[in-house]
Structures are given as structure tokens and as C-alpha cells.
Design an enzyme around this catalytic site. Structure first.
Site, PDB file in Angstrom:
ATOM      1  CD  GLU A   1      -2.618   0.946   2.797  1.00 51.60           C
ATOM      2  OE1 GLU A   1      -2.324   0.034   3.607  1.00 51.60           O
ATOM      3  OE2 GLU A   1      -3.562   1.736   2.991  1.00 51.60           O
TER       4      GLU A   1
ATOM      5  CB  VAL B   1      -0.473  -1.368  12.064  1.00 52.10           C
ATOM      6  CG1 VAL B   1       0.399  -0.524  11.143  1.00 52.10           C
ATOM      7  CG2 VAL B   1      -1.916  -0.886  12.034  1.00 52.10           C
TER       8      VAL B   1
ATOM      9  CB  CYS C   1      -4.453  -2.094   3.877  1.00 49.98           C
ATOM     10  SG  CYS C   1      -3.633  -2.591   5.412  1.00 49.98           S
TER      11      CYS C   1
ATOM     12  CE  LYS D   1      -7.430   1.034   3.283  1.00 48.63           C
ATOM     13  NZ  LYS D   1      -6.207   1.262   4.089  1.00 48.63           N
TER      14      LYS D   1
HETATM   15  C1  ACM Z   1      -4.471  -0.251   6.823  1.00 48.87           C
HETATM   16  O1  ACM Z   1      -5.555  -0.249   6.257  1.00 48.87           O
HETATM   17  N1  ACM Z   1      -3.407   0.304   6.293  1.00 48.87           N
HETATM   18  C2  ACM Z   1      -4.327  -0.884   8.144  1.00 48.87           C
END
Ligand code: ACM
Length: 268
Positions: free
Chosen positions: A44, A175, A148, A115
Site C-alpha cells: 500500500e 499494523v 489493506c 480504497k
Molecule cells: C491499513 O488499512 N493500512 C491498516
């Protein structure tokens, strides 16, 4: 059998330092990439890093898809090695930023996904995605992209599967320790698709990224998992016919057996 070679590059993009990130990638491509590979996924926000100290840093480290040193670099590698590459991308569009994933191939930039589900402080920097869940034909395979934190929304995976993707490319900066990496094989199983989760490593201020980039297959098998901390290029040959067969048993089919008559609440 329709076999293709897929993989990821797990590394640490440098916050607000694209030249350094490209230098790192240049060495990795030289050392690990060759023309037998068909599809590679990078983490990402590959062009910018993740943990912006301010909206100004998020802004100056963004690029547009039409004027991007990062995309130009990736297209050069895609052309050199005759492969397709998906990477997270800090995308500027007008006066807005999107946490996007871009797809490039040997002939240039192909398309992007923005996203949909923003995580924590990302909401201070990015607009939520507004391009839906596009799918792309890369010749041997149909692919889709998620980024992510999208991992925790099963609806997104299902929509891509119903649209006919063979592979879901999932650039990440995870994370939360191991949660996504242990769930991704289930998304692969429940949709009979391949998943490439390309996570990053390293630390930016108070955030440590959790590595363990994962390639999972249609029966829920983990085909490759990287370490938590190392730079790593993971590669696997996969048979796409396994993703195109949605049978779970001789009398059960993942798609045909769905009870859409009772799923209406999902979209209310
Ligand atoms: C994330 O969506 N970068 C945890």
C-alpha cells in the site's frame, strides 16, 4: 491447467522519499525478478509511505496517475520483464487524495482502484474510494484489487469474486499483528480465488508494520508466507483453473448455492 507465476515484493517504502523507494526497488528487481514472473504486487502507498505527520506531507508525496515518476518506473520494469505489477499509490486527483492501487503492464498504465474502507487516521488525509470494485483482464487472468483494511469487509471480496476475478491483489500496510494474514486464506477459500497480500515491513514513528505477506489459494491453503521483518520477494506458480471451479463438493457450488433471497439486509 492454466499456470501463471504470481508474487509480491515485501519491503519498506520510504516516507515522502520516492527517489529512495525507487532505488530500493531497483535493487530488488535486479536481484529477484525475471521474465518468468507474470504478476507482482507491492505494498500500500508504495510511492509515499504511510504515516504522514500532516496533511501537507500526504499532499507533497502524492502523484497523479498521468504524471507519476513511480508509475513511470513501474511501467519500465513491467516492460523490461514482460509482467504486470499492482502497487499501492498515494493518488492526487484535483484537490483530493485517494489511497489507491494501480495496475501497470508492459504497454503502460492500465487502471486503478481507490480504497473503499479507510483505516483510522487515513480519514484525515484521503477521500473514500469512489470507483467501485473494478476488475481487469491481464491476458492470462482476471484480477481485482483491494487495499489493506478492506480485508475486514467480506462483501468486497465477494463482489470481486462474483465479477469473475481469478486473483485478488491486496497491497497492504498492516499494523494489527497477524489478524489479516490469518484471515486472508479464508477469503480465498470462501470465494475460490487466489489472494496476494503484499504487506510492508519497518517502522514509521509509532507504527510498526507486520510483514507476513501471504499468497493464499482457492482451497484456503497458504502457498507462501513471508517473515515478519525481512525484505522478501515471494513467488508461487498457480493453476488458475482451480479458481475458476467454484465446486465445494460434488453437490455444492459456492455461487449456485447462495441464498440471495435472504441476503437483502446486506445492502440495506
Ligand atoms: C491499513 O488499512 N493500512 C491498516
Amino acid at each position: 491447467m492454466t499456470t501463471i507465476s504470481i508474487g509480491f515484493i515485501q519491503f519498506a517504502p520510504k516516507l515522502n522519499n520516492l527517489a529512495s523507494t525507487i532505488q530500493t526497488l531497483e535493487q530488488l528487481f535486479q536481484d529477484y525478478v525475471d521474465p518468468t514472473i507474470d504478476l507482482l504486487v507491492l505494498p500500500e502507498l508504495g510511492n509515499s509511505g504511510y504515516n504522514f505527520p500532516s496533511p501537507e506531507v500526504a499532499w507533497v508525496s502524492s502523484e497523479t496517475v498521468t504524471k507519476s515518476l513511480f508509475i513511470d518506473y513501474l511501467v519500465g520494469q513491467a516492460e523490461k520483464y514482460n509482467l504486470h505489477i499492482v502497487s499501492g499509490f498515494n493518488e492526487r486527483s484535483g484537490d483530493k487524495l485517494y489511497n489507491s492501487a494501480v495496475l501497470v503492464g508492459p504497454t503502460g498504465y492500465i487502471g486503478r482502484y481507490r480504497k473503499l474502507h479507510l483505516f483510522l487516521n487515513e480519514k484525515d488525509f484521503f477521500e473514500p474510494g469512489n470507483l467501485g470494485l473494478p476488475i481487469f483482464d491481464i491476458g492470462q487472468a482476471q484480477i481485482g484489487m483491494l487495499v489493506c483494511f478492506d480485508w475486514v469487509f467480506p462483501e468486497a471480496w465477494r463482489v470481486l469474486a462474483l465479477k469473475g476475478v481469478d486473483i485478488i491483489c491486496h497491497p497492504s500496510n498492516l499494523v494489527l499483528p497477524g489478524l489479516c494474514q490469518s484471515t486472508v486464506p479464508s477469503h480465498a477459500l470462501m470465494n475460490h480465488v487466489y489472494v496476494i497480500t503484499a504487506n510492508r515491513i519497518g517502522t514509521e514513528e509509532n507504527l510498526t508494520f507486520t510483514g507476513l505477506s501471504t499468497i493464499a489459494g482457492p482451497t484456503g491453503q497458504v502457498l507462501y508466507q513471508a517473515t515478519q521483518t525481512n525484505v522478501e520477494v515471494g513467488l508461487v506458480d498457480v493453476d488458475l483453473s482451480e479458481a475458476r471451479d467454484k465446486a465445494i463438493t460434488a453437490r455444492n457450488d459456492l455461487f449456485a448455492d447462495r441464498r440471495v433471497d435472504v441476503y437483502g439486509d446486506l445492502v440495506s
